[in-house]
Design a protein around this motif. Sequence first.
Motif, short mmCIF file in Angstrom:
data_model
loop_
_atom_site.label_atom_id
_atom_site.label_comp_id
_atom_site.label_asym_id
_atom_site.label_seq_id
_atom_site.Cartn_x
_atom_site.Cartn_y
_atom_site.Cartn_z
N ILE A 155 6.98 5.53 1.20
CA ILE A 155 8.43 5.57 1.34
C ILE A 155 9.11 6.13 0.10
O ILE A 155 10.29 6.60 0.06
CB ILE A 155 8.85 4.11 1.64
N THR A 156 8.59 5.86 -1.07
CA THR A 156 8.94 6.61 -2.39
C THR A 156 9.12 7.87 -2.29
O THR A 156 10.14 8.48 -2.44
CB THR A 156 8.05 5.92 -3.45
N GLY A 157 8.05 8.69 -2.03
CA GLY A 157 8.11 10.23 -2.07
C GLY A 157 9.03 10.66 -1.21
O GLY A 157 9.74 11.80 -1.36
N VAL A 195 3.68 16.76 -2.12
CA VAL A 195 2.53 16.82 -1.56
C VAL A 195 1.77 15.43 -1.57
O VAL A 195 1.96 14.47 -2.30
CB VAL A 195 1.42 17.47 -2.80
N GLU A 196 1.06 15.34 -0.35
CA GLU A 196 0.50 14.02 0.02
C GLU A 196 -0.92 14.56 0.51
O GLU A 196 -1.38 15.00 1.32
CB GLU A 196 1.36 13.59 1.11
N LYS A 197 -1.89 13.54 0.03
CA LYS A 197 -3.32 13.80 -0.04
C LYS A 197 -3.74 13.59 1.30
O LYS A 197 -5.01 14.16 1.99
CB LYS A 197 -3.97 13.15 -1.09
N ALA A 222 0.02 2.72 1.08
CA ALA A 222 0.58 0.99 1.28
C ALA A 222 1.70 1.05 2.28
O ALA A 222 1.86 0.20 2.76
CB ALA A 222 0.97 0.52 -0.13
N THR A 223 2.31 2.00 2.22
CA THR A 223 3.58 1.97 2.95
C THR A 223 3.21 1.77 4.45
O THR A 223 3.80 1.00 5.21
CB THR A 223 4.51 3.35 3.00
N GLY A 224 2.23 2.42 5.04
CA GLY A 224 1.80 2.40 6.22
C GLY A 224 0.86 1.14 6.59
O GLY A 224 0.63 0.86 7.73
N PHE A 239 8.31 -1.56 -0.36
CA PHE A 239 9.11 -1.12 0.77
C PHE A 239 10.49 -1.33 0.85
O PHE A 239 11.25 -0.72 1.05
CB PHE A 239 8.44 -1.47 1.98
N MET A 240 10.67 -2.67 0.42
CA MET A 240 12.01 -3.28 0.54
C MET A 240 13.02 -2.92 -0.55
O MET A 240 14.29 -2.79 -0.27
CB MET A 240 12.02 -5.09 0.33
N VAL A 241 12.65 -2.31 -1.45
CA VAL A 241 13.51 -1.88 -2.51
C VAL A 241 13.53 -0.23 -2.64
O VAL A 241 14.43 0.20 -3.37
CB VAL A 241 12.98 -2.49 -4.07
C1 LIG Z 1 -0.96 -5.51 2.93
C2 LIG Z 1 0.16 -5.11 2.18
C3 LIG Z 1 1.54 -5.70 2.54
C4 LIG Z 1 2.59 -5.44 2.12
N1 LIG Z 1 3.71 -6.15 2.64
C5 LIG Z 1 5.08 -5.54 1.91
C6 LIG Z 1 6.11 -6.23 2.65
O1 LIG Z 1 6.22 -6.99 3.70
N2 LIG Z 1 7.39 -5.61 1.82
C7 LIG Z 1 7.41 -4.70 0.83
O2 LIG Z 1 8.43 -4.52 0.59
N3 LIG Z 1 6.14 -4.37 0.53
C8 LIG Z 1 5.24 -4.53 1.00
N4 LIG Z 1 3.82 -4.12 0.52
C9 LIG Z 1 4.15 -3.22 -0.72
C10 LIG Z 1 4.49 -1.91 -0.27
O3 LIG Z 1 3.72 -1.46 0.88
C11 LIG Z 1 4.51 -0.82 -1.32
O4 LIG Z 1 5.08 -1.32 -2.45
C12 LIG Z 1 5.26 0.47 -1.21
O5 LIG Z 1 4.83 0.80 0.24
C13 LIG Z 1 4.95 1.48 -1.98
O6 LIG Z 1 5.60 2.76 -1.41
P1 LIG Z 1 4.93 4.03 -2.21
O7 LIG Z 1 5.40 5.20 -1.48
O8 LIG Z 1 5.44 3.93 -3.69
O9 LIG Z 1 3.26 4.16 -2.35
P2 LIG Z 1 2.22 4.57 -1.33
O10 LIG Z 1 2.96 4.03 0.32
O11 LIG Z 1 1.02 3.93 -1.48
O12 LIG Z 1 2.44 5.99 -1.22
C14 LIG Z 1 1.66 6.81 -2.26
C15 LIG Z 1 0.88 7.85 -1.59
O13 LIG Z 1 0.34 8.63 -2.58
C16 LIG Z 1 -0.90 9.46 -2.19
N5 LIG Z 1 -1.33 10.12 -3.23
C17 LIG Z 1 -2.02 9.44 -4.15
N6 LIG Z 1 -2.61 10.07 -5.08
C18 LIG Z 1 -2.33 11.42 -4.49
C19 LIG Z 1 -2.90 12.68 -5.17
N7 LIG Z 1 -3.58 12.94 -6.20
N8 LIG Z 1 -2.48 13.84 -4.35
C20 LIG Z 1 -1.30 13.69 -3.45
N9 LIG Z 1 -1.21 12.38 -2.90
C21 LIG Z 1 -1.45 11.38 -3.49
C22 LIG Z 1 -1.33 8.31 -1.26
O14 LIG Z 1 -2.27 9.00 -0.32
C23 LIG Z 1 -0.20 7.75 -0.73
O15 LIG Z 1 -0.11 8.11 0.60
C24 LIG Z 1 2.73 -4.47 0.94
C25 LIG Z 1 1.49 -3.95 0.52
C26 LIG Z 1 0.17 -4.12 1.21
C27 LIG Z 1 -0.95 -3.41 0.77
#
Ligand SMILES: Cc1cc2nc3c(=O)[nH]c(=O)nc-3n(C[C@H](O)[C@H](O)[C@H](O)COP(=O)(O)OP(=O)(O)OC[C@H]3O[C@@H](n4cnc5c(N)ncnc54)[C@H](O)[C@@H]3O)c2cc1C
Length: 380
Positions: free
Chosen positions: A14-16, A34-36, A43-45, A337-339
């Motif tokens: 969700i962040t990217g 870029v997503e690996k 974590a998002t999915g 996810f929420m913020v």
């Molecule tokens: C079980 C569980 C329940 C949760 N429940 C909630 C909830 O109810 N509400 C809420 O707000 N949050 C919840 N969270 C937290 C939430 O999922 C995360 O804070 C949020 O999804 C983070 O999003 P993100 O895009 O920053 O990171 P991510 O979704 O983790 O995305 C990071 C991406 O970077 C990619 N990546 C990593 N290294 C590399 C690389 N070298 N090259 C290319 N790509 C790379 C990864 O493959 C990944 O897809 C939960 C988390 C978990 C695990």
Amino acid sequence: MKSKAEVVIIGGGITGCGVAYNLAKKGLTDVVLVEKNYLASGATGRCGGGIRQQFTTEWNIKLAMESVKKFEKMNEELGIDIEYEQGGYLIIAVEENEVKEFKKNVKLQNKLGLDSKFISPSEAKEIVPYLNEEDILGATFCQSDGHAYPFRVVEGYAKRAEEMGVEINRFTEVKSIKKENGEIKSVMTNRGEIKTNIVVNAAGGYSREIGKMVGVKMPNKPFRHEILATERYKHILDPMIISFKYGIYFSQQRHGEIVGGIGDPDEPSSYNTKSSLKFVERFTSVLGKILPAFKNLNIVRQWAGFYDVTPDAQPILGYTEGVDTLIQANGYSGHGFMVAPKVTELIAELIVDGKTSLPIDELNLKRFEGETVGEAYVVG
Ligand SMILES: Cc1cc2nc3c(=O)[nH]c(=O)nc-3n(C[C@H](O)[C@H](O)[C@H](O)COP(=O)(O)OP(=O)(O)OC[C@H]3O[C@@H](n4cnc5c(N)ncnc54)[C@H](O)[C@@H]3O)c2cc1C
């Protein structure tokens, strides 16, 4: 794949995807993400999709409240049904000290304009008629909290960003980052080099590894969190229910399944994403205690992902001292996810305008050089 871009975003959660969308919306489309793996594979999915504003620090409350305003308009803005429901969050108090703490939390939340309130067990029972109110001493409730479907949000952001000209590369892993005299020159991936000066670190639990690539030490650490989904059941639960004491959270989704998890205080930091029986046993025993109607539901799926946890359980946002054009957007500590809707708008503002509509200096990586006071609870 482009070999040059103004901005490279690492991570397709969700962040990217949110940063990509918000940059494009502000007119900056020379952007490569870029997503690996596949989008939302991190974590998002894997998350519970919970959206709460009832936090204990001003920053988490503000970011969540601003994000709710965006979730409320997201179906229309992204042209996709994100399955957003505002059934509220009911946070139950099961110990005397929680009652006192919760009343204090509500005071702070109300001061910031949030419509949360402390309620009695019988009032909680009116909101959740099947609740076992005997074990609870009270609760806090906020009707505008809720949940949404994470895959749809990511799909919506990614699709709109691509339509506006952003290039999104799935299955493309960043292996290293080239830097000269403190300046980023390019990002090396398994599919080639992308020349750029600005990199957004949106790699979730792997953000610390991205930091290492440019010699930046980051305090966030990944912790496995397990989660499950049950079979469908008739709709009896509107709010997400949480207990900080038990570390549990669960909600009933639009199609009737219960999705929830429970933290394990003994879980060490690691990149383990295996599922365990211990988790199922702990989750179901607490779930049955709080909402006995769900006691005999069959579990259809369980999985795990990372909480990317910082010492104060607040995100790391903004420039990186020493490598100024590495922009951090990580460290959400289980509530990213929420913020993310507000965070990703702020990151886009920082890149395009050089300043943000909410000042985010206090959330800079630099804060960990001193003492930090943080969020009291790391649950859903
Ligand atoms: C079980 C569980 C329940 C949760 N429940 C909630 C909830 O109810 N509400 C809420 O707000 N949050 C919840 N969270 C937290 C939430 O999922 C995360 O804070 C949020 O999804 C983070 O999003 P993100 O895009 O920053 O990171 P991510 O979704 O983790 O995305 C990071 C991406 O970077 C990619 N990546 C990593 N290294 C590399 C690389 N070298 N090259 C290319 N790509 C790379 C990864 O493959 C990944 O897809 C939960 C988390 C978990 C695990």
